[in-house]
Design an enzyme around this catalytic site. Structure first.
Site, PDB file in Angstrom:
ATOM      1  N   SER A  57       4.902  -7.380 -14.481  1.00 29.50           N
ATOM      2  CA  SER A  57       3.669  -6.628 -13.291  1.00 29.50           C
ATOM      3  C   SER A  57       3.587  -7.683 -13.141  1.00 29.50           C
ATOM      4  CB  SER A  57       3.409  -5.149 -14.115  1.00 29.50           C
ATOM      5  OG  SER A  57       2.084  -5.494 -13.287  1.00 29.50           O
ATOM      6  N   THR A  60       0.814  -3.979 -10.506  1.00 20.45           N
ATOM      7  CA  THR A  60      -0.745  -3.248 -11.577  1.00 20.45           C
ATOM      8  C   THR A  60      -1.299  -3.953 -12.678  1.00 20.45           C
ATOM      9  OG1 THR A  60       1.680  -1.889 -11.346  1.00 20.45           O
ATOM     10  CG2 THR A  60       0.622  -0.916 -13.067  1.00 20.45           C
ATOM     11  N   ASN A 166      12.972   5.225  -9.816  1.00 19.27           N
ATOM     12  CA  ASN A 166      11.585   5.448  -9.937  1.00 19.27           C
ATOM     13  C   ASN A 166      10.961   6.396  -8.732  1.00 19.27           C
ATOM     14  OD1 ASN A 166      11.828   2.774  -9.376  1.00 19.27           O
ATOM     15  ND2 ASN A 166      10.476   2.000 -11.957  1.00 19.27           N
ATOM     16  N   ASP A 227      13.096  -0.659  -1.614  1.00 21.44           N
ATOM     17  CA  ASP A 227      12.675  -1.687  -3.138  1.00 21.44           C
ATOM     18  C   ASP A 227      13.927  -1.850  -3.980  1.00 21.44           C
ATOM     19  OD1 ASP A 227      11.485  -1.701  -5.290  1.00 21.44           O
ATOM     20  OD2 ASP A 227      11.940   0.827  -6.196  1.00 21.44           O
ATOM     21  N   MET A 232      13.456  -3.561 -12.538  1.00 18.58           N
ATOM     22  CA  MET A 232      13.393  -3.594 -14.447  1.00 18.58           C
ATOM     23  C   MET A 232      14.201  -2.706 -15.530  1.00 18.58           C
ATOM     24  SD  MET A 232       9.339  -4.941 -14.212  1.00 18.58           S
ATOM     25  CE  MET A 232       9.018  -3.925 -13.174  1.00 18.58           C
ATOM     26  N   CYS A 267       7.631  -1.865  -1.731  1.00 21.01           N
ATOM     27  CA  CYS A 267       6.588  -1.755  -3.097  1.00 21.01           C
ATOM     28  C   CYS A 267       6.254  -3.110  -3.078  1.00 21.01           C
ATOM     29  CB  CYS A 267       6.701  -0.510  -4.556  1.00 21.01           C
ATOM     30  SG  CYS A 267       8.324  -1.387  -5.157  1.00 21.01           S
ATOM     31  N   LEU A 268       6.654  -3.919  -3.615  1.00 22.53           N
ATOM     32  CA  LEU A 268       6.998  -5.327  -4.157  1.00 22.53           C
ATOM     33  C   LEU A 268       7.308  -4.964  -5.455  1.00 22.53           C
ATOM     34  CD1 LEU A 268       4.188  -7.087  -2.113  1.00 22.53           C
ATOM     35  CD2 LEU A 268       6.988  -7.082  -1.156  1.00 22.53           C
TER      36      LEU A 268
HETATM   37  N1   CP Z   1       4.682  -2.533  -6.965  1.00 19.86           N
HETATM   38  C1   CP Z   1       4.343  -3.013  -8.295  1.00 19.86           C
HETATM   39  O1   CP Z   1       4.157  -2.062  -8.990  1.00 19.86           O
HETATM   40  O2   CP Z   1       4.405  -4.232  -8.800  1.00 19.86           O
HETATM   41  P1   CP Z   1       4.520  -5.295  -9.713  1.00 19.86           P
HETATM   42  O3   CP Z   1       5.829  -4.542 -10.917  1.00 19.86           O
HETATM   43  O4   CP Z   1       3.809  -6.327  -9.534  1.00 19.86           O
HETATM   44  O5   CP Z   1       3.183  -4.092 -10.990  1.00 19.86           O
HETATM   45  N1  NVA Z   2      11.798  -0.056  -9.142  1.00 21.26           N
HETATM   46  C1  NVA Z   2      10.740  -1.145  -9.047  1.00 21.26           C
HETATM   47  C2  NVA Z   2      10.107  -0.959  -8.547  1.00 21.26           C
HETATM   48  C3  NVA Z   2       8.840  -2.844  -9.495  1.00 21.26           C
HETATM   49  C4  NVA Z   2       7.157  -1.391  -8.721  1.00 21.26           C
HETATM   50  C5  NVA Z   2      11.289  -1.225 -10.749  1.00 21.26           C
HETATM   51  O1  NVA Z   2      11.204  -0.147 -11.363  1.00 21.26           O
HETATM   52  O2  NVA Z   2      11.494  -2.381 -11.091  1.00 21.26           O
END
Ligand code: CP
Ligand code: NVA
Length: 309
Positions: A57, A60, A166, A227, A232, A267-268
Protein backbone atom coordinates in the site's frame (compact mmCIF):
# COMPACT_ATOMS: atom_id res chain seq x y z
CA UNK A 1 -19.29 -8.64 22.58
CA UNK A 2 -20.71 -5.14 22.50
CA UNK A 3 -18.56 -2.20 21.47
CA UNK A 4 -20.38 0.48 23.41
CA UNK A 5 -20.25 3.73 21.47
CA UNK A 6 -17.68 2.25 19.11
CA UNK A 7 -18.29 1.16 15.53
CA UNK A 8 -16.50 -0.98 12.99
CA UNK A 9 -16.25 0.32 9.44
CA UNK A 10 -16.40 -2.77 7.25
CA UNK A 11 -18.99 -2.14 4.51
CA UNK A 12 -20.61 1.09 3.32
CA UNK A 13 -24.11 -0.32 3.70
CA UNK A 14 -23.59 -1.16 7.36
CA UNK A 15 -24.66 2.49 7.69
CA UNK A 16 -27.68 4.40 6.48
CA UNK A 17 -27.57 7.29 4.04
CA UNK A 18 -27.77 9.97 6.73
CA UNK A 19 -24.82 8.53 8.62
CA UNK A 20 -22.68 8.27 5.49
CA UNK A 21 -23.51 11.87 4.51
CA UNK A 22 -22.79 13.02 8.06
CA UNK A 23 -19.38 11.36 7.97
CA UNK A 24 -18.69 13.06 4.61
CA UNK A 25 -19.70 16.45 6.05
CA UNK A 26 -17.36 15.87 8.95
CA UNK A 27 -14.61 14.97 6.48
CA UNK A 28 -15.09 18.35 4.76
CA UNK A 29 -14.95 20.21 8.07
CA UNK A 30 -11.82 18.47 9.33
CA UNK A 31 -10.21 18.80 5.89
CA UNK A 32 -10.66 22.59 6.04
CA UNK A 33 -9.22 22.67 9.51
CA UNK A 34 -6.15 20.63 8.54
CA UNK A 35 -5.62 22.62 5.32
CA UNK A 36 -5.82 25.91 7.21
CA UNK A 37 -2.78 24.83 9.20
CA UNK A 38 -4.82 24.53 12.39
CA UNK A 39 -3.06 22.04 14.69
CA UNK A 40 -4.97 22.38 17.93
CA UNK A 41 -7.81 19.96 17.11
CA UNK A 42 -6.38 16.75 18.58
CA UNK A 43 -9.28 14.33 19.17
CA UNK A 44 -6.99 11.29 18.90
CA UNK A 45 -4.55 12.58 21.53
CA UNK A 46 -3.30 9.71 23.69
CA UNK A 47 -4.74 7.14 21.28
CA UNK A 48 -2.93 4.52 19.23
CA UNK A 49 -3.93 2.69 16.07
CA UNK A 50 -2.61 -0.68 14.88
CA UNK A 51 -2.45 -0.89 11.08
CA UNK A 52 -2.21 -4.44 9.72
CA UNK A 53 -1.13 -4.81 6.10
CA UNK A 54 -1.16 -8.24 4.46
CA UNK A 55 -0.80 -6.50 1.07
CA UNK A 56 1.28 -3.57 -0.22
CA UNK A 57 0.00 0.00 0.00
CA UNK A 58 0.98 3.59 -0.49
CA UNK A 59 -2.20 5.67 -0.06
CA UNK A 60 -3.86 3.61 2.64
CA UNK A 61 -0.76 3.39 4.78
CA UNK A 62 0.36 6.99 4.42
CA UNK A 63 -3.10 8.56 4.64
CA UNK A 64 -4.12 6.62 7.76
CA UNK A 65 -0.80 7.13 9.52
CA UNK A 66 -0.59 10.83 8.65
CA UNK A 67 -4.26 11.55 9.34
CA UNK A 68 -4.20 9.84 12.73
CA UNK A 69 -1.03 11.72 13.66
CA UNK A 70 -2.35 15.12 12.51
CA UNK A 71 -5.32 14.67 14.85
CA UNK A 72 -3.08 13.83 17.78
CA UNK A 73 -2.72 10.04 17.68
CA UNK A 74 0.04 7.54 17.03
CA UNK A 75 -0.23 4.80 14.38
CA UNK A 76 1.82 1.61 14.15
CA UNK A 77 2.56 -0.02 10.81
CA UNK A 78 2.50 -3.83 10.88
CA UNK A 79 3.63 -5.09 7.47
CA UNK A 80 3.10 -8.44 5.77
CA UNK A 81 6.14 -9.96 7.50
CA UNK A 82 5.39 -8.65 10.97
CA UNK A 83 2.40 -10.36 12.53
CA UNK A 84 1.50 -12.67 9.62
CA UNK A 85 -2.11 -12.84 10.70
CA UNK A 86 -3.62 -16.28 10.19
CA UNK A 87 -0.20 -17.83 9.68
CA UNK A 88 1.99 -17.06 12.67
CA UNK A 89 -1.05 -16.50 14.82
CA UNK A 90 -4.81 -16.90 14.51
CA UNK A 91 -6.81 -13.83 13.57
CA UNK A 92 -8.97 -14.08 16.70
CA UNK A 93 -5.84 -14.01 18.88
CA UNK A 94 -4.39 -11.03 17.00
CA UNK A 95 -7.71 -9.21 17.44
CA UNK A 96 -7.82 -9.67 21.19
CA UNK A 97 -4.15 -8.88 21.82
CA UNK A 98 -4.13 -5.70 19.72
CA UNK A 99 -7.37 -4.57 21.39
CA UNK A 100 -5.50 -4.52 24.70
CA UNK A 101 -2.79 -2.18 23.36
CA UNK A 102 -4.59 -0.06 20.81
CA UNK A 103 -7.74 2.06 20.59
CA UNK A 104 -8.51 1.20 16.98
CA UNK A 105 -7.39 -1.33 14.35
CA UNK A 106 -7.14 -0.77 10.61
CA UNK A 107 -6.44 -3.78 8.39
CA UNK A 108 -5.80 -4.58 4.74
CA UNK A 109 -6.20 -8.30 4.12
CA UNK A 110 -6.81 -10.86 1.38
CA UNK A 111 -9.84 -12.91 2.47
CA UNK A 112 -12.85 -10.83 3.51
CA UNK A 113 -13.49 -13.34 6.29
CA UNK A 114 -10.28 -12.11 7.95
CA UNK A 115 -11.67 -8.60 8.45
CA UNK A 116 -14.96 -10.07 9.71
CA UNK A 117 -13.06 -12.25 12.21
CA UNK A 118 -10.92 -9.32 13.32
CA UNK A 119 -14.03 -7.24 13.92
CA UNK A 120 -15.78 -10.08 15.70
CA UNK A 121 -13.03 -10.67 18.22
CA UNK A 122 -11.61 -7.15 18.63
CA UNK A 123 -13.03 -5.05 21.45
CA UNK A 124 -12.02 -1.84 19.63
CA UNK A 125 -13.29 -0.54 16.27
CA UNK A 126 -11.96 -2.27 13.15
CA UNK A 127 -11.63 -0.31 9.90
CA UNK A 128 -11.50 -2.14 6.57
CA UNK A 129 -8.52 -0.87 4.56
CA UNK A 130 -9.34 -3.16 1.58
CA UNK A 131 -10.09 -6.85 1.23
CA UNK A 132 -10.49 -9.04 -1.84
CA UNK A 133 -14.19 -8.20 -1.56
CA UNK A 134 -14.41 -4.44 -0.95
CA UNK A 135 -12.68 -1.12 -0.22
CA UNK A 136 -15.10 1.11 1.69
CA UNK A 137 -12.59 3.83 2.68
CA UNK A 138 -11.77 4.35 -0.99
CA UNK A 139 -15.40 4.81 -1.95
CA UNK A 140 -15.90 7.30 0.90
CA UNK A 141 -12.99 9.35 -0.47
CA UNK A 142 -14.47 9.02 -3.96
CA UNK A 143 -17.88 10.21 -2.77
CA UNK A 144 -16.26 13.21 -1.07
CA UNK A 145 -14.36 14.03 -4.27
CA UNK A 146 -17.51 13.81 -6.39
CA UNK A 147 -19.42 16.05 -3.97
CA UNK A 148 -16.58 18.61 -4.15
CA UNK A 149 -16.29 18.56 -7.96
CA UNK A 150 -19.77 17.75 -9.27
CA UNK A 151 -21.64 19.42 -6.40
CA UNK A 152 -23.45 16.33 -5.13
CA UNK A 153 -23.41 12.57 -5.38
CA UNK A 154 -27.18 12.10 -5.57
CA UNK A 155 -28.35 11.94 -9.15
CA UNK A 156 -24.86 11.75 -10.69
CA UNK A 157 -23.87 9.10 -13.20
CA UNK A 158 -20.70 7.18 -12.30
CA UNK A 159 -19.41 4.78 -14.95
CA UNK A 160 -16.78 2.30 -13.88
CA UNK A 161 -14.87 0.67 -16.73
CA UNK A 162 -12.84 -2.51 -16.12
CA UNK A 163 -12.80 -5.46 -13.74
CA UNK A 164 -15.82 -6.11 -11.50
CA UNK A 165 -13.62 -6.12 -8.40
CA UNK A 166 -13.53 -4.93 -4.76
CA UNK A 167 -13.89 -1.29 -5.83
CA UNK A 168 -17.05 -2.13 -7.78
CA UNK A 169 -18.53 -3.97 -4.80
CA UNK A 170 -18.11 -0.86 -2.68
CA UNK A 171 -19.72 1.27 -5.40
CA UNK A 172 -22.66 -1.14 -5.50
CA UNK A 173 -23.04 -1.01 -1.73
CA UNK A 174 -22.97 2.80 -1.83
CA UNK A 175 -25.63 2.80 -4.56
CA UNK A 176 -27.78 0.58 -2.35
CA UNK A 177 -28.15 3.43 0.17
CA UNK A 178 -27.66 6.64 -1.88
CA UNK A 179 -29.62 7.36 -5.08
CA UNK A 180 -27.18 7.81 -7.94
CA UNK A 181 -26.65 6.03 -11.23
CA UNK A 182 -23.85 3.45 -11.16
CA UNK A 183 -22.80 1.56 -14.27
CA UNK A 184 -20.11 -1.12 -14.36
CA UNK A 185 -18.82 -1.87 -17.87
CA UNK A 186 -16.72 -5.03 -17.75
CA UNK A 187 -15.80 -7.95 -20.02
CA UNK A 188 -18.04 -11.02 -19.87
CA UNK A 189 -16.91 -13.22 -17.02
CA UNK A 190 -15.51 -10.29 -15.01
CA UNK A 191 -18.79 -9.01 -13.60
CA UNK A 192 -18.99 -8.10 -9.90
CA UNK A 193 -20.26 -10.67 -7.40
CA UNK A 194 -23.78 -11.61 -8.51
CA UNK A 195 -25.25 -11.66 -5.02
CA UNK A 196 -23.93 -8.19 -4.24
CA UNK A 197 -25.32 -6.83 -7.52
CA UNK A 198 -28.69 -8.46 -6.96
CA UNK A 199 -28.99 -7.10 -3.43
CA UNK A 200 -27.95 -3.60 -4.48
CA UNK A 201 -30.55 -3.59 -7.27
CA UNK A 202 -33.19 -5.00 -4.92
CA UNK A 203 -32.53 -2.18 -2.44
CA UNK A 204 -34.18 0.02 -5.07
CA UNK A 205 -32.21 3.15 -4.19
CA UNK A 206 -29.60 3.85 -6.88
CA UNK A 207 -29.96 2.98 -10.54
CA UNK A 208 -27.56 0.11 -11.21
CA UNK A 209 -26.46 -1.35 -14.53
CA UNK A 210 -23.90 -3.99 -15.45
CA UNK A 211 -22.92 -4.00 -19.12
CA UNK A 212 -20.23 -5.24 -21.50
CA UNK A 213 -20.35 -2.09 -23.66
CA UNK A 214 -18.12 0.72 -22.31
CA UNK A 215 -18.78 3.03 -25.28
CA UNK A 216 -22.52 3.04 -24.70
CA UNK A 217 -22.09 3.09 -20.91
CA UNK A 218 -20.02 6.27 -20.66
CA UNK A 219 -22.51 8.48 -22.51
CA UNK A 220 -23.64 11.30 -20.24
CA UNK A 221 -21.34 10.24 -17.40
CA UNK A 222 -20.39 12.72 -14.69
CA UNK A 223 -17.50 10.45 -13.74
CA UNK A 224 -15.61 7.76 -15.65
CA UNK A 225 -13.77 5.56 -13.17
CA UNK A 226 -11.02 3.03 -13.73
CA UNK A 227 -8.95 0.56 -11.69
CA UNK A 228 -6.26 -2.00 -12.45
CA UNK A 229 -7.29 -5.05 -14.44
CA UNK A 230 -5.38 -7.40 -12.12
CA UNK A 231 -5.81 -6.64 -8.42
CA UNK A 232 -3.39 -7.54 -5.66
CA UNK A 233 -3.39 -11.32 -5.41
CA UNK A 234 -4.15 -11.67 -9.15
CA UNK A 235 -0.90 -10.36 -10.56
CA UNK A 236 -0.03 -13.73 -12.16
CA UNK A 237 -3.17 -13.29 -14.30
CA UNK A 238 -2.06 -9.84 -15.50
CA UNK A 239 -0.92 -10.93 -18.95
CA UNK A 240 -4.03 -12.98 -19.67
CA UNK A 241 -6.25 -10.18 -18.41
CA UNK A 242 -4.58 -7.64 -20.71
CA UNK A 243 -5.86 -9.67 -23.63
CA UNK A 244 -9.38 -10.20 -22.30
CA UNK A 245 -9.76 -6.53 -21.32
CA UNK A 246 -8.99 -5.14 -24.78
CA UNK A 247 -11.57 -2.45 -25.47
CA UNK A 248 -11.90 -1.55 -21.79
CA UNK A 249 -9.01 0.92 -21.64
CA UNK A 250 -10.11 4.43 -20.70
CA UNK A 251 -8.53 6.46 -23.47
CA UNK A 252 -9.12 9.91 -24.98
CA UNK A 253 -11.70 8.52 -27.40
CA UNK A 254 -13.78 6.97 -24.62
CA UNK A 255 -13.60 10.20 -22.60
CA UNK A 256 -14.81 12.08 -25.68
CA UNK A 257 -17.84 9.78 -25.86
CA UNK A 258 -18.49 10.50 -22.19
CA UNK A 259 -18.77 14.18 -22.99
CA UNK A 260 -17.16 17.42 -21.82
CA UNK A 261 -18.53 17.40 -18.27
CA UNK A 262 -17.07 13.99 -17.41
CA UNK A 263 -14.33 13.78 -14.79
CA UNK A 264 -11.84 10.94 -14.76
CA UNK A 265 -11.21 9.10 -11.49
CA UNK A 266 -8.98 6.16 -10.52
CA UNK A 267 -8.34 4.77 -7.05
CA UNK A 268 -4.64 4.34 -7.94
CA UNK A 269 -2.11 2.80 -8.32
CA UNK A 270 -2.66 3.12 -12.09
CA UNK A 271 -0.90 1.23 -14.84
CA UNK A 272 -0.63 3.90 -17.50
CA UNK A 273 -0.98 2.45 -20.97
CA UNK A 274 -2.96 -0.52 -19.65
CA UNK A 275 -6.36 0.34 -18.11
CA UNK A 276 -5.92 4.07 -18.72
CA UNK A 277 -3.81 6.16 -21.07
CA UNK A 278 -1.23 8.66 -19.89
CA UNK A 279 -3.23 11.37 -21.68
CA UNK A 280 -6.40 10.67 -19.69
CA UNK A 281 -4.46 10.56 -16.40
CA UNK A 282 -2.89 13.95 -17.16
CA UNK A 283 -5.94 15.66 -18.70
CA UNK A 284 -7.41 18.75 -16.97
CA UNK A 285 -10.58 16.83 -16.05
CA UNK A 286 -8.60 14.07 -14.31
CA UNK A 287 -9.16 14.42 -10.55
CA UNK A 288 -7.13 11.42 -9.44
CA UNK A 289 -4.85 13.43 -7.12
CA UNK A 290 -7.54 15.37 -5.23
CA UNK A 291 -9.22 11.96 -5.02
CA UNK A 292 -6.08 10.40 -3.48
CA UNK A 293 -5.77 13.33 -1.05
CA UNK A 294 -9.33 12.78 0.09
CA UNK A 295 -8.45 9.32 1.34
CA UNK A 296 -6.94 11.01 4.38
CA UNK A 297 -9.84 13.36 5.00
CA UNK A 298 -12.54 10.74 4.52
CA UNK A 299 -10.72 8.32 6.82
CA UNK A 300 -10.21 10.92 9.54
CA UNK A 301 -13.98 11.34 9.65
CA UNK A 302 -14.49 7.56 9.55
CA UNK A 303 -12.14 7.12 12.51
CA UNK A 304 -13.86 9.92 14.46
CA UNK A 305 -17.18 8.18 13.85
CA UNK A 306 -15.77 4.76 14.75
CA UNK A 307 -14.43 6.09 18.04
CA UNK A 308 -17.62 7.94 18.83
CA UNK A 309 -15.81 11.31 18.81
N1 CP B 1 -6.07 3.28 -3.51
C1 CP B 1 -5.38 2.58 -2.59
O1 CP B 1 -5.91 1.93 -1.69
O2 CP B 1 -4.02 2.71 -2.72
P1 CP B 1 -2.92 1.85 -1.96
O3 CP B 1 -3.06 0.44 -2.43
O4 CP B 1 -1.61 2.47 -2.35
O5 CP B 1 -3.18 1.94 -0.49
N1 NVA C 1 -8.57 -3.39 -7.07
C1 NVA C 1 -7.28 -2.96 -6.57
C2 NVA C 1 -7.43 -1.72 -5.73
C3 NVA C 1 -6.15 -1.16 -5.21
C4 NVA C 1 -6.35 0.04 -4.35
C5 NVA C 1 -6.66 -4.09 -5.77
O1 NVA C 1 -7.36 -4.74 -4.99
O2 NVA C 1 -5.46 -4.33 -5.94
Amino acid sequence: KAKAGLKDFLHINDFDKDTILKILDRAKEVKELIKSGERTYLPFKGKTMAMIFAKPSMRTRVSFETGFYLLGGHALYLGPDDIQMGKREETRDVARVLSRYNDIIMARVFAHQDILDLAKYATVPVINGLTDYNHPCQIMADALTIIEHVGQLEGTKVVYVGDGNNIVHSWLLLASIIPFHFVCACPTGFEPDARTTKRAIKAGVGKIEITNDPKEAVKGADVVYSDVWASMGQKEEAEYRRKVFQGFQVDEELMKLAGPKAYFMHCLPAERGVEVTDGVMEAPNSIVFPQAENRMHAQNAIMLHALGL
